[in-house]
Every structure is written in C-alpha cells, then in structure tokens.
Design a protein around this motif. Sequence first.
Motif, PDB file in Angstrom:
ATOM      1  N   LYS A  57      28.686 -32.810 -79.953  1.00 15.50           N
ATOM      2  CA  LYS A  57      27.955 -31.601 -79.618  1.00 15.50           C
ATOM      3  C   LYS A  57      27.534 -31.599 -78.157  1.00 15.50           C
ATOM      4  O   LYS A  57      27.256 -30.553 -77.578  1.00 15.50           O
ATOM      5  CB  LYS A  57      26.720 -31.458 -80.516  1.00 15.50           C
ATOM      6  N   ARG A  58      27.500 -32.799 -77.560  1.00 12.87           N
ATOM      7  CA  ARG A  58      27.058 -32.901 -76.181  1.00 12.87           C
ATOM      8  C   ARG A  58      28.183 -32.682 -75.180  1.00 12.87           C
ATOM      9  O   ARG A  58      27.987 -32.845 -73.988  1.00 12.87           O
ATOM     10  CB  ARG A  58      26.426 -34.268 -75.949  1.00 12.87           C
ATOM     11  N   LEU A  59      29.362 -32.327 -75.646  1.00 10.58           N
ATOM     12  CA  LEU A  59      30.477 -32.161 -74.732  1.00 10.58           C
ATOM     13  C   LEU A  59      30.160 -31.179 -73.614  1.00 10.58           C
ATOM     14  O   LEU A  59      30.498 -31.401 -72.451  1.00 10.58           O
ATOM     15  CB  LEU A  59      31.721 -31.662 -75.493  1.00 10.58           C
ATOM     16  N   ILE A  60      29.530 -30.062 -73.959  1.00  7.75           N
ATOM     17  CA  ILE A  60      29.239 -29.052 -72.947  1.00  7.75           C
ATOM     18  C   ILE A  60      28.296 -29.612 -71.884  1.00  7.75           C
ATOM     19  O   ILE A  60      28.371 -29.264 -70.720  1.00  7.75           O
ATOM     20  CB  ILE A  60      28.631 -27.801 -73.610  1.00  7.75           C
ATOM     21  N   MET A  61      27.406 -30.516 -72.297  1.00  4.89           N
ATOM     22  CA  MET A  61      26.467 -31.121 -71.367  1.00  4.89           C
ATOM     23  C   MET A  61      27.118 -32.253 -70.569  1.00  4.89           C
ATOM     24  O   MET A  61      26.561 -32.745 -69.611  1.00  4.89           O
ATOM     25  CB  MET A  61      25.249 -31.663 -72.122  1.00  4.89           C
ATOM     26  N   GLY A  62      28.282 -32.694 -70.979  1.00  5.01           N
ATOM     27  CA  GLY A  62      28.979 -33.720 -70.232  1.00  5.01           C
ATOM     28  C   GLY A  62      28.877 -35.103 -70.841  1.00  5.01           C
ATOM     29  O   GLY A  62      28.288 -36.007 -70.270  1.00  5.01           O
ATOM     30  N   SER A  63      29.433 -35.318 -72.022  1.00  8.09           N
ATOM     31  CA  SER A  63      29.409 -36.627 -72.670  1.00  8.09           C
ATOM     32  C   SER A  63      30.429 -37.548 -72.028  1.00  8.09           C
ATOM     33  O   SER A  63      31.251 -37.141 -71.209  1.00  8.09           O
ATOM     34  CB  SER A  63      29.730 -36.477 -74.157  1.00  8.09           C
ATOM     35  N   VAL A  64      30.399 -38.829 -72.427  1.00  9.16           N
ATOM     36  CA  VAL A  64      31.369 -39.796 -71.937  1.00  9.16           C
ATOM     37  C   VAL A  64      32.782 -39.332 -72.263  1.00  9.16           C
ATOM     38  O   VAL A  64      33.672 -39.359 -71.409  1.00  9.16           O
ATOM     39  CB  VAL A  64      31.100 -41.186 -72.557  1.00  9.16           C
ATOM     40  N   THR A  65      32.982 -38.866 -73.495  1.00  6.95           N
ATOM     41  CA  THR A  65      34.318 -38.434 -73.922  1.00  6.95           C
ATOM     42  C   THR A  65      34.871 -37.321 -73.050  1.00  6.95           C
ATOM     43  O   THR A  65      36.001 -37.383 -72.571  1.00  6.95           O
ATOM     44  CB  THR A  65      34.285 -37.970 -75.393  1.00  6.95           C
ATOM     45  N   SER A  66      34.086 -36.290 -72.826  1.00  7.98           N
ATOM     46  CA  SER A  66      34.567 -35.146 -72.051  1.00  7.98           C
ATOM     47  C   SER A  66      34.834 -35.530 -70.601  1.00  7.98           C
ATOM     48  O   SER A  66      35.823 -35.105 -70.007  1.00  7.98           O
ATOM     49  CB  SER A  66      33.569 -33.985 -72.114  1.00  7.98           C
ATOM     50  N   HIS A  67      33.968 -36.351 -70.017  1.00 10.73           N
ATOM     51  CA  HIS A  67      34.166 -36.766 -68.628  1.00 10.73           C
ATOM     52  C   HIS A  67      35.419 -37.627 -68.476  1.00 10.73           C
ATOM     53  O   HIS A  67      36.137 -37.512 -67.479  1.00 10.73           O
ATOM     54  CB  HIS A  67      32.941 -37.536 -68.129  1.00 10.73           C
ATOM     55  N   VAL A  68      35.681 -38.477 -69.466  1.00 12.01           N
ATOM     56  CA  VAL A  68      36.888 -39.293 -69.401  1.00 12.01           C
ATOM     57  C   VAL A  68      38.128 -38.415 -69.494  1.00 12.01           C
ATOM     58  O   VAL A  68      39.078 -38.566 -68.719  1.00 12.01           O
ATOM     59  CB  VAL A  68      36.891 -40.360 -70.524  1.00 12.01           C
ATOM     60  N   ILE A  69      38.126 -37.467 -70.436  1.00 12.23           N
ATOM     61  CA  ILE A  69      39.281 -36.577 -70.590  1.00 12.23           C
ATOM     62  C   ILE A  69      39.541 -35.783 -69.313  1.00 12.23           C
ATOM     63  O   ILE A  69      40.683 -35.640 -68.873  1.00 12.23           O
ATOM     64  CB  ILE A  69      39.062 -35.625 -71.786  1.00 12.23           C
ATOM     65  N   VAL A  70      38.490 -35.279 -68.711  1.00 10.85           N
ATOM     66  CA  VAL A  70      38.634 -34.466 -67.500  1.00 10.85           C
ATOM     67  C   VAL A  70      39.182 -35.279 -66.337  1.00 10.85           C
ATOM     68  O   VAL A  70      40.006 -34.794 -65.556  1.00 10.85           O
ATOM     69  CB  VAL A  70      37.275 -33.836 -67.112  1.00 10.85           C
ATOM     70  N   ASN A  71      38.762 -36.532 -66.219  1.00 10.99           N
ATOM     71  CA  ASN A  71      39.083 -37.314 -65.023  1.00 10.99           C
ATOM     72  C   ASN A  71      40.112 -38.416 -65.231  1.00 10.99           C
ATOM     73  O   ASN A  71      40.460 -39.120 -64.285  1.00 10.99           O
ATOM     74  CB  ASN A  71      37.791 -37.941 -64.477  1.00 10.99           C
ATOM     75  N   SER A  72      40.605 -38.565 -66.434  1.00  8.15           N
ATOM     76  CA  SER A  72      41.533 -39.649 -66.726  1.00  8.15           C
ATOM     77  C   SER A  72      42.844 -39.525 -65.950  1.00  8.15           C
ATOM     78  O   SER A  72      43.395 -38.428 -65.822  1.00  8.15           O
ATOM     79  CB  SER A  72      41.841 -39.687 -68.224  1.00  8.15           C
ATOM     80  N   PRO A  73      43.382 -40.651 -65.476  1.00 11.21           N
ATOM     81  CA  PRO A  73      44.685 -40.629 -64.805  1.00 11.21           C
ATOM     82  C   PRO A  73      45.841 -40.688 -65.802  1.00 11.21           C
ATOM     83  O   PRO A  73      47.005 -40.618 -65.403  1.00 11.21           O
ATOM     84  CB  PRO A  73      44.646 -41.904 -63.954  1.00 11.21           C
ATOM     85  N   CYS A  74      45.520 -40.841 -67.089  1.00  9.49           N
ATOM     86  CA  CYS A  74      46.561 -40.990 -68.111  1.00  9.49           C
ATOM     87  C   CYS A  74      46.146 -40.258 -69.388  1.00  9.49           C
ATOM     88  O   CYS A  74      45.078 -39.651 -69.445  1.00  9.49           O
ATOM     89  CB  CYS A  74      46.812 -42.472 -68.404  1.00  9.49           C
ATOM     90  N   ASP A  75      46.974 -40.331 -70.403  1.00 10.71           N
ATOM     91  CA  ASP A  75      46.657 -39.707 -71.680  1.00 10.71           C
ATOM     92  C   ASP A  75      45.413 -40.352 -72.292  1.00 10.71           C
ATOM     93  O   ASP A  75      45.108 -41.526 -72.027  1.00 10.71           O
ATOM     94  CB  ASP A  75      47.820 -39.876 -72.658  1.00 10.71           C
ATOM     95  N   VAL A  76      44.702 -39.567 -73.121  1.00  7.70           N
ATOM     96  CA  VAL A  76      43.503 -40.068 -73.782  1.00  7.70           C
ATOM     97  C   VAL A  76      43.631 -39.840 -75.286  1.00  7.70           C
ATOM     98  O   VAL A  76      43.909 -38.725 -75.734  1.00  7.70           O
ATOM     99  CB  VAL A  76      42.228 -39.367 -73.267  1.00  7.70           C
ATOM    100  N   LEU A  77      43.425 -40.913 -76.050  1.00  6.56           N
ATOM    101  CA  LEU A  77      43.443 -40.817 -77.502  1.00  6.56           C
ATOM    102  C   LEU A  77      42.006 -40.860 -78.009  1.00  6.56           C
ATOM    103  O   LEU A  77      41.276 -41.823 -77.760  1.00  6.56           O
ATOM    104  CB  LEU A  77      44.231 -41.972 -78.118  1.00  6.56           C
ATOM    105  N   VAL A  78      41.593 -39.805 -78.718  1.00  8.04           N
ATOM    106  CA  VAL A  78      40.251 -39.748 -79.296  1.00  8.04           C
ATOM    107  C   VAL A  78      40.369 -40.040 -80.784  1.00  8.04           C
ATOM    108  O   VAL A  78      41.005 -39.296 -81.528  1.00  8.04           O
ATOM    109  CB  VAL A  78      39.608 -38.362 -79.073  1.00  8.04           C
TER     110      VAL A  78
END
Length: 285
Positions: free
Chosen positions: A115-136
């Motif tokens: 629910k915190r994605l909009i506020m900027g959780s670890v998961t969302s920040h990693v997906i946005v800035n990752s240099p590679c694919d991300v598996l959740v």
Amino acid sequence: MYKTIVVAFDGSEYSKAALIESSNRIKRHGGKIIMVHAVYFDEEEFGAKPEQLEKRFELGKKICYQAKDTFSSEFKIDIESIVCEGEPPSVITDIARERQADLIAMGTHGRKGLKRLIMGSVTSHVIVNSPCDVLVVKRPCDECTGIYESILVPFDGSEFSKEALGRACQLSKVDGADITVVYVIPRYEEMIGFFRTESIKQSLFKEAKRIMDEAKKVASSYGASIATTIQEGHAGDKIIETANSFKNDMIVLGTYGWKGVNKAIMGNTTERVIMNAHCPILVVR
C-alpha cells in the motif's frame, strides 16, 4: 538466462521466499546468488544511541550468515552475502549495477505491504531504478519452486511490452512454460465521456486483433507460440482476473508499458498488478 541474481534479504519469510525461488533457479541452471542486507543509518535515531548501528550490523551479518550456510548446503549452490550501510533501495540497485546482475529478487507481503508504493516503498524504488529485471515474490516459502509453467504477458504493442514478451519467450524456452498474452481494451468512454457506438466498438476490437497479431509475430521471432485473449475494462483489474482464471504462475510486465513506471512514481496499472496479483511478477527492463 539469469546467472547472477541479487536477492534483497532481511530475514523475513518473504525475503526467504525470494531466496528459495532464486536458489531453485540457480540450482537447475547454474550461476550465483548475491544476498544483500542493507542497514539504514538514521542520524536522528542513532544520534542518541549510536551503538544501535553496530548492533544492527551484527544482526544483519548473523541473519545472512545463517541463511547462506543453510541454503548453500541445501541447494549446493554458490551464495555470497553482503551487509552494508545505506538506504535499502540504493544499496540493492547499486550492488546489482556494480556486480552486473541479471536479476533482482525481492519478497513482499502483498497488498498490505505494498500500500505504501505510492509513498515510495523499497519495492517501488528498486523497480524504478533497477539496472536489470526485478522479480517480486509474493507467496509463502512452502510454495516456492522457481519453476514457471504458465506465464501471462500484458501486451499493448509498445516497445516495453515487446521486451516483456521477448523475455517471456526466453523463459519459455528454458522452462517449457506456456505463454498467454492479454490485451485489455480500455473503456475510453469512462475517461473522456463519449458514447460508444457499435461501429466504434468494432473499431476497438479490430485494433485489439491487430495488436494480438503483432504479439504473435514477436513471439514467432523468438521461435515461440502463444495463446491470446482480449479483455475489456480497467487494465490492472483485467490482468489480475485473467491471471487468476488461467492459473498463471507468473506475470511478466514491461517496465514502462501500460503507463507503468517512470522516474517519479509507479504507474497505476503496474502498481495495481503488483499489489493484487497472487503470483510472482517479473518486471522487465
């Protein structure tokens, strides 16, 4: 395909799920895992009790050492652990970049935790800035196998959705997975208030068929065959409904497709799928 996997690890059951998922894959296909634990330093918090930082480092090292020892022995694979100070999203993506990782694997608690994605959780920040694919990874450890037999790919004809479909085709070659591609016809009348006539409806379905034919061409270029389905409604909801209906065990999303992720915030559809899907989600760069 994924030979170097960075696993974000904090000792929780869901980070263990990501580690199990990754370990199963490396065991079958070779490669190595880099387990990363970030210790965040809050000056306000540690200013009064600086000894807490050292304690957290020691705890992180203990957690990682135990997991490394257990999983290396059980899966007979190469696991490296790194414990360092910093903001978790930055630490995870920086190490992935430095070590030229092919994949970042992360566990999440699902709807409540995201629910915190909009506020900027670890998961969302990693997906946005990752240099590679991300598996959740979103399922309990006892369901983790690292095997994907049925993949769903949302496709809108964009370059990003083509990248996602290409990755799904590569996974299919390795794992023998079936691929279903879904296109969701948006309800434009709800967005701009026009009345949809029968001719407009036919036009929208004609465009949908064209996009599905394009998906088949993309798959064919990878030597893969796909099943297609056309849905109508809100993209995020229909993607989740389709995944549930087809019992897909993975959803592969393009990073910027479906008005997905930009450098400021995760888009509504991508966020909705990650929040509500019951299976792992692979976000493709």
